[in-house]
Write a protein that holds these residues in place. Structure first.
Motif, PDB file in Angstrom:
ATOM      1  N   PHE A  38      -0.725  93.518  51.890  1.00 23.96           N
ATOM      2  CA  PHE A  38      -0.932  92.068  51.850  1.00 23.96           C
ATOM      3  C   PHE A  38       0.330  91.337  51.412  1.00 23.96           C
ATOM      4  O   PHE A  38       0.666  90.294  51.963  1.00 23.96           O
ATOM      5  N   PHE A  39       1.013  91.921  50.456  1.00 25.26           N
ATOM      6  CA  PHE A  39       2.227  91.264  50.003  1.00 25.26           C
ATOM      7  C   PHE A  39       3.247  91.200  51.142  1.00 25.26           C
ATOM      8  O   PHE A  39       3.856  90.159  51.389  1.00 25.26           O
ATOM      9  N   LEU A  40       3.406  92.299  51.864  1.00 28.29           N
ATOM     10  CA  LEU A  40       4.352  92.311  52.979  1.00 28.29           C
ATOM     11  C   LEU A  40       3.908  91.350  54.071  1.00 28.29           C
ATOM     12  O   LEU A  40       4.726  90.697  54.716  1.00 28.29           O
ATOM     13  N   PHE A  41       2.588  91.253  54.266  1.00 28.03           N
ATOM     14  CA  PHE A  41       2.062  90.345  55.276  1.00 28.03           C
ATOM     15  C   PHE A  41       2.378  88.897  54.898  1.00 28.03           C
ATOM     16  O   PHE A  41       2.852  88.101  55.707  1.00 28.03           O
ATOM     17  N   LEU A  42       2.150  88.560  53.623  1.00 30.56           N
ATOM     18  CA  LEU A  42       2.362  87.193  53.166  1.00 30.56           C
ATOM     19  C   LEU A  42       3.831  86.803  53.196  1.00 30.56           C
ATOM     20  O   LEU A  42       4.177  85.653  53.386  1.00 30.56           O
ATOM     21  N   THR A  43       4.706  87.801  52.976  1.00 24.64           N
ATOM     22  CA  THR A  43       6.138  87.491  52.889  1.00 24.64           C
ATOM     23  C   THR A  43       6.880  87.928  54.140  1.00 24.64           C
ATOM     24  O   THR A  43       8.079  88.125  54.113  1.00 24.64           O
ATOM     25  N   ARG A  44       6.141  88.083  55.271  1.00 24.36           N
ATOM     26  CA  ARG A  44       6.786  88.628  56.466  1.00 24.36           C
ATOM     27  C   ARG A  44       7.942  87.754  56.935  1.00 24.36           C
ATOM     28  O   ARG A  44       8.893  88.237  57.516  1.00 24.36           O
ATOM     29  N   LYS A  45       7.859  86.455  56.639  1.00 22.24           N
ATOM     30  CA  LYS A  45       8.933  85.544  57.068  1.00 22.24           C
ATOM     31  C   LYS A  45      10.198  85.794  56.241  1.00 22.24           C
ATOM     32  O   LYS A  45      11.288  85.941  56.783  1.00 22.24           O
TER      33      LYS A  45
END
Lengths: 316, 450
Positions: free
Chosen positions: A304-311
């Motif tokens: 989830f963290f990687l998903f949220l910070t994918r940008k």
């Protein structure tokens, strides 16, 4: 970390092009050599990681209590784990640590890296080394050392507070143990993260700063508006490291438990819980299930963290 | 996590296997060189079959050498696999994996049932354990057996006494207390004298120490018989335990005793620097005290019997004590049993243990000898502490029963006593909660509660 990185198969990366063509004997031979080079690692990887994982997973599907024998129970251990108040409490503890400890480490590391990036004197090199040194101290030794520093008998706190006529706080008491642990971890890891961030900062083209100065940007504006956004992918990586490490929190509380058994129960963090289940209470099956349950939690959080910070991380 | 956890499990297992490398070939003559290399001791007679032993006794090397020199038909291959829980962790892992355990292992009597329930230990009666029963102190033998079965041979015991600082007592004008009532009065007097010392420490992690204090007031926490291993009686919150815990809770609340964790560096320092006037100790305590390097040379230590609840009918209790057990993985169980019974089962070996390792023997010929009773201890100003204190304590000890999940019970006891000391619970509540958590655990583990 094993939970986030899939085994890479770089030796096959260029294969698809070749496969379309006629099998090239030369290429095949080369490929065999590749396997030979990978073999030692693959062997160790299989024996010491994959096989134990499979074995542990199989164990987690069985149950063997002290009074009864071994029997297959399927997912029961997992259901039990996720409704086990002790495990959930441990997860709550590490979540609390993550909320406090990760920002603390990030802040120290980022500020130190930004300051050191701007310094060009000899002091910069020296400070960099000094901030990094705690990371070079093995975690167990570091925790033991802090155990002594926190000790009401041997620690320096009583003399320091004594100067002002105050009683030193009891660092190892129940109310203070949380802060004491945050302090140890930040001390130990901030230097390491600082080096990662610093390296990223050194990779930025200095021409950008010149342009910014010509446009009238102040030092602080350069730091916050240019440097931080440009190294965001490194920052994301550092947070991921810290997140995984914190969810798996084990060594420091386990070592400090030696001097503060009351304040740190055996199930303080999920990892410690799994450890004592397996080695103190001989419940290897449930301990495996707890370990995998924790693995799932770590995976979900990291994902989830990687998903949220994918940008920011450049992964999109 | 998984990786880390399994890696550590793997390391433990690998170490365990490595440590017992010589067990694989015991009895076979070939390849003796590399096998012998993994023993800590040197093998005197390379032709004889070897028995692997894990033990942590001080000065054990001399005892092993003595045994190996005296026996042509069997040799001990000794490894120190760590003390207490360190060793149990390795043993536990090798039970789980089915290999890697030694033939003979040193175990404290309190953990014996934790291993018998996992079928890890051999019943020694079929190898003639009953024949040597008369050679051992009754209470110690009781601790090592369950019903008719004998799972270990006792080596040393921990009958309790009171070690005290004569100089601090004199300075505060305190007589040596013989009852717990007098002990409390002495504690108050000491506090009023204002020299900063407290009478003793009440460690929340005292485990077997706390349990021994409870037992003195008649507490019988567990009923368990390995002949009927799925049934257990739990009564950790009985009257005796409550009475004792309330007493100590009172002392803690009044600031008359310290509550430091036992066996930490802080505790060890306070033990010898005059912070505690009394060390409530087992018979191995004098050796421990003497071993603390910064012992104050001006301290005047003396030993006295443990204070009693009722001076008219004294009750003796035991703290610690260890045994030798034969594991189910032993290659040659008869030979292993011979070693378990033989190492300290002779005067020469036991005397070495007493003189070099400060053991308090369970072996009757030494325990009851005049030399042992008359032994003068320089550390106690030449006092004959065995005759004065510990022999009586050992003779009065009748044995105890431990649960098959003793480690868990101790961990929970620590949690509850800590909560009490923190003022979150009173003594009675803490013990009731302990009772509830142990009952729940036992049920979860498939036991029927009597």
């Amino acid at each position: 970390m094993a939970t986030t990185t899939a085994p890479t198969s770089s030796h096959r990366a260029e294969a698809p092009h070749q496969v379309k063509h006629r099998p090239d004997r030369n290429y095949r031979r080369k490929q065999r050599w590749g396997w030979l080079f990978v073999a030692p690692f693959a062997l160790i990887f299989l024996t010491f990681l994959i096989l134990p994982l499979v074995y542990a997973f199989r164990m987690s599907l069985f149950t063997s209590t002290l009074a009864t024998g071994n029997r297959f129970v399927g997912g029961d251990n997992y259901i039990k784990a996720f409704s086990d108040p002790i495990f959930l409490q441990g997860l709550g503890t590490v979540a609390k640590f993550a909320l406090i400890m990760i920002p603390a480490q990030m802040l120290v590391a980022l500020v130190a890296a930004l300051v050191l990036d701007n310094l060009t004197t000899w002091a910069s090199k020296f400070s960099r080394l000094m901030i990094f040194i705690p990371y070079a101290v093995p975690v167990v030794i570091g925790a033991l050392m802090w155990g002594f520093l926190y000790s009401p008998r041997f620690g320096p706190a009583s003399s320091i507070f004594g100067i002002f006529g105050l009683a030193a706080p009891e660092f190892l008491a129940q109310d203070n143990i949380f802060g004491s642990l945050v302090n140890i971890v930040t001390w130990q890891w901030a230097g390491y993260y600082m080096i990662i961030i610093y390296a990223a900062l050194r990779g930025i083209d200095p021409g950008i700063y010149e342009a910014a100065v010509l446009d009238g940007a102040s030092d602080r504006q350069i730091a916050l508006r240019i440097k931080v956004p440009m190294i965001s992918s490194s920052l994301v990586m550092v947070v991921i490291f810290a997140l995984i490490g914190t969810l798996q929190f084990f060594t420091e509380p386990q070592v400090l438990r030696g001097v503060a058994q009351g304040a740190i129960p055996t199930s303080y963090t999920p990892n410690m819980y799994a450890f004592s289940l397996a080695f103190s209470y001989s419940q290897f099956n449930y301990a495996s299930a707890i370990s995998f349950a924790l693995g799932i939690v770590v995976f979900v959080f990291s994902f989830f963290f990687l998903f949220l910070t994918r940008k920011q991380s450049g992964l999109k | 996590m998984k990786a880390k956890f399994l890696a550590s499990a793997g390391i433990v297992a690998a170490t365990a296997v490595a440590l017992t490398g010589c067990s694989g070939g015991s009895g076979s003559g070939g390849g003796g060189g590399s096998e012998a290399a993994s023993c800590t001791n040197t093998i005197v007679n390379a032709e004889a079959p070897q028995v692997t032993v894990w033990a942590w006794y001080p000065a054990f090397n001399e005892v092993v050498d003595q045994f190996n020199n005296a026996n042509d038909d069997v040799q001990i291959c000794w490894t120190n696999a760590g003390q207490g829980n360190d060793e149990y962790t390795k043993f536990s892992t090798s039970i789980e994996s089915g290999s890697g355990a030694p033939d003979v292992i040193q175990l404290e009597s309190e953990v014996l049932s934790s291993f018998t329930i996992r079928d890890a230990l051999v019943d020694l009666t079929e190898f003639g354990a009953d024949d040597v029963k008369a050679d051992y102190a009754e209470g110690a033998w009781e601790d090592a057996s369950s019903g008719d079965a004998v799972y270990a041979i006792p080596v040393d015991g921990g009958p309790m006494g009171m070690l005290y600082r004569q100089d601090l007592f004199d300075a505060a004008g305190i007589e040596v207390p013989t009852t717990w009532e007098e002990f409390e009065a002495a504690a108050k007097k000491l506090k009023e004298s204002g020299d900063g010392a407290v009478i003793a420490d009440f460690p929340t992690n005292g485990r077997a120490f706390n349990q021994a204090l409870f037992a003195q007031a008649g507490s019988v926490p567990f009923e368990y018989d390995s002949a009927n291993p799925q049934e257990i009686g739990i009564k950790v919150n009985d009257e005796g335990a409550k009475k004792v815990l309330e007493y100590w809770d009172g002392l803690v609340k009044d600031g008359l005793v310290a509550t430091d964790d036992a066996f930490t560096a802080d505790y060890n320092t306070k033990l010898v620097d005059g912070s505690y006037a009394v060390y409530l100790a087992a018979a191995w305590g004098p050796g421990y005290l003497q071993g603390l390097s910064d012992a104050d040379p001006n301290a005047v230590w003396r030993a006295a019997p443990l204070p009693q609840w009722d001076a008219a009918s004294p009750v003796q209790v035991n703290w610690g004590g260890s045994t030798f057990a034969v594991t189910e993985q032993a290659k040659d169980k008869e030979l292993a049993a011979k070693v378990a019974m033989g190492i300290f089962g002779n005067e020469e070996g036991m005397n070495l243990g007493v003189d070099k390792g400060a053991l308090f023997p369970s072996y009757a010929p030494v325990l009851e000898s005049e030399a042992f009773a008359d032994k003068e201890y320089e550390f106690f100003g030449g006092q004959q502490i065995n005759k004065d204190v510990f022999l009586d304590a050992a003779a009065g000890y009748e044995g105890a029963t431990f649960s098959p999940f003793q480690n868990y019970a101790y961990d929970q006891l620590t949690v509850e006593i800590y909560a009490m000391v923190q003022g979150e619970k009173d003594a009675s509540q803490a013990l009731d909660d302990l009772q509830a958590s142990l009952e729940q655990y036992a049920t979860e583990q498939g036991f029927t509660i009597k």
